[in-house]
Design a protein around this motif. Structure first.
Motif, PDB file in Angstrom:
ATOM      1  N   SER A   1       0.759  -1.090  -0.051  1.00  0.00           N
ATOM      2  CA  SER A   1       0.015  -0.087   0.063  1.00  0.00           C
ATOM      3  C   SER A   1       0.894   1.109  -0.135  1.00  0.00           C
ATOM      4  CB  SER A   1      -1.005   0.061   1.279  1.00  0.00           C
ATOM      5  OG  SER A   1      -0.160   0.553   2.338  1.00  0.00           O
TER       6      SER A   1
ATOM      7  N   TYR B   1       1.910  -1.302  -7.282  1.00  0.00           N
ATOM      8  CA  TYR B   1       2.491  -2.642  -7.901  1.00  0.00           C
ATOM      9  C   TYR B   1       4.040  -2.377  -8.450  1.00  0.00           C
ATOM     10  CZ  TYR B   1      -1.909  -4.643  -7.597  1.00  0.00           C
ATOM     11  OH  TYR B   1      -3.211  -5.116  -7.089  1.00  0.00           O
TER      12      TYR B   1
ATOM     13  N   LEU C   1      -7.446   3.331   0.893  1.00  0.00           N
ATOM     14  CA  LEU C   1      -6.306   2.182   0.297  1.00  0.00           C
ATOM     15  C   LEU C   1      -5.879   2.202  -1.295  1.00  0.00           C
ATOM     16  CD1 LEU C   1      -4.623  -0.359   1.037  1.00  0.00           C
ATOM     17  CD2 LEU C   1      -6.779  -1.531   0.529  1.00  0.00           C
ATOM     18  N   THR C   2      -4.820   2.518  -1.414  1.00  0.00           N
ATOM     19  CA  THR C   2      -4.066   2.345  -2.832  1.00  0.00           C
ATOM     20  C   THR C   2      -2.911   1.466  -2.806  1.00  0.00           C
ATOM     21  OG1 THR C   2      -4.793   4.855  -3.314  1.00  0.00           O
ATOM     22  CG2 THR C   2      -3.280   3.649  -4.774  1.00  0.00           C
ATOM     23  N   PHE C   3      -3.082   0.341  -3.737  1.00  0.00           N
ATOM     24  CA  PHE C   3      -2.159  -0.408  -3.853  1.00  0.00           C
ATOM     25  C   PHE C   3      -0.879   0.017  -4.703  1.00  0.00           C
ATOM     26  CE2 PHE C   3      -5.107  -3.850  -2.514  1.00  0.00           C
ATOM     27  CZ  PHE C   3      -4.409  -4.219  -1.379  1.00  0.00           C
TER      28      PHE C   3
ATOM     29  N   ARG D   1      -0.383   2.014 -10.017  1.00  0.00           N
ATOM     30  CA  ARG D   1      -1.240   2.075  -8.641  1.00  0.00           C
ATOM     31  C   ARG D   1      -2.552   1.763  -9.009  1.00  0.00           C
ATOM     32  NH1 ARG D   1       1.085   6.715  -4.928  1.00  0.00           N
ATOM     33  NH2 ARG D   1       3.368   6.156  -5.014  1.00  0.00           N
ATOM     34  N   LYS D   2      -3.332   1.201  -7.893  1.00  0.00           N
ATOM     35  CA  LYS D   2      -4.837   0.904  -7.878  1.00  0.00           C
ATOM     36  C   LYS D   2      -5.368   1.397  -6.725  1.00  0.00           C
ATOM     37  CE  LYS D   2      -4.506  -3.242 -11.127  1.00  0.00           C
ATOM     38  NZ  LYS D   2      -4.745  -4.650 -11.092  1.00  0.00           N
ATOM     39  N   LYS D   3      -6.275   2.374  -6.945  1.00  0.00           N
ATOM     40  CA  LYS D   3      -6.931   2.806  -5.897  1.00  0.00           C
ATOM     41  C   LYS D   3      -8.201   1.854  -5.147  1.00  0.00           C
ATOM     42  CE  LYS D   3      -9.299   6.669  -3.783  1.00  0.00           C
ATOM     43  NZ  LYS D   3      -9.552   8.297  -3.972  1.00  0.00           N
ATOM     44  N   VAL D   4      -8.215   1.251  -4.017  1.00  0.00           N
ATOM     45  CA  VAL D   4      -9.302   0.446  -3.790  1.00  0.00           C
ATOM     46  C   VAL D   4     -10.181   1.112  -3.207  1.00  0.00           C
ATOM     47  CG1 VAL D   4      -9.406  -1.852  -2.237  1.00  0.00           C
ATOM     48  CG2 VAL D   4      -7.328  -1.297  -3.319  1.00  0.00           C
ATOM     49  N   ASN D   5      -9.985   2.039  -2.374  1.00  0.00           N
ATOM     50  CA  ASN D   5     -10.985   2.941  -1.610  1.00  0.00           C
ATOM     51  C   ASN D   5     -10.533   4.180  -1.019  1.00  0.00           C
ATOM     52  OD1 ASN D   5     -10.056   2.460   1.040  1.00  0.00           O
ATOM     53  ND2 ASN D   5     -11.010   0.464   1.223  1.00  0.00           N
TER      54      ASN D   5
END
Length: 151
Positions: free
Chosen positions: A116, A147, A143-145, A136-140
């Motif tokens: 994260s 990679y 939370l952003t992951f 980067r992937k925003k989950v909410n």
């Protein structure tokens, strides 16, 4: 750090590794202010599936598992996850050693992992040994992951 070795985990180690996971991921949970994160909800049956479908390494010191890492190989990419070190043994280079060891299990591949944006120490570790952010992937909202990959 001396007196430890990194070896492949045995099936009989999996419960101890899961117990370590619950302990080691408390610091991640604290970053998010919740215990509701996947590593703290994983079951032994799920760890057994990971064991059967990939490699789990462990670090032992004085008969106790103090670190672990998991990886799964697919399409010339090694997906690395659940890198963990017992809180009492952190900042001694074990995370770096575990990453290098999993890379040696699967030489000459592309390696991928994620963490994260809040996990600054993890990002620093990964980047220090050659991992580069590619997505980067925003989950909410919390939370952003991030990679990262290494080739």
């Amino acid at each position: 750090m001396q007196g430890f070795e990194i070896v492949k985990a045995e099936k009989s180690d999996l419960q101890e590794i899961l117990d370590l996971q619950y302990l080691a991921y408390q610091s991640e949970a604290a970053l998010f202010g919740t215990q509701d994160i996947p590593p703290l909800k994983q079951t032994i049956d799920e760890v057994i599936v990971e064991y059967n479908n990939g490699v789990i390494l462990k670090v032992e010191c004085k008969g106790q598992i103090i670190g672990s890492i998991r990886a799964k190989f697919k399409d010339n990419t090694v997906y690395i996850g659940k890198l963990m070190v017992h809180p009492q043994y952190r900042n001694k280079g074990l995370g770096k050693k575990l990453l290098k060891e999993i890379e040696s299990v699967y030489p000459n591949c592309r390696y991928e992992l994620f963490t994260s944006t809040l996990s600054i120490n993890n990002l620093r570790l990964y980047e220090s040994i050659g991992y580069k952010e590619y997505e980067r992937k925003k989950v909410n909202d919390m939370l952003t992951f991030v990679y990262l990959e290494k080739r």
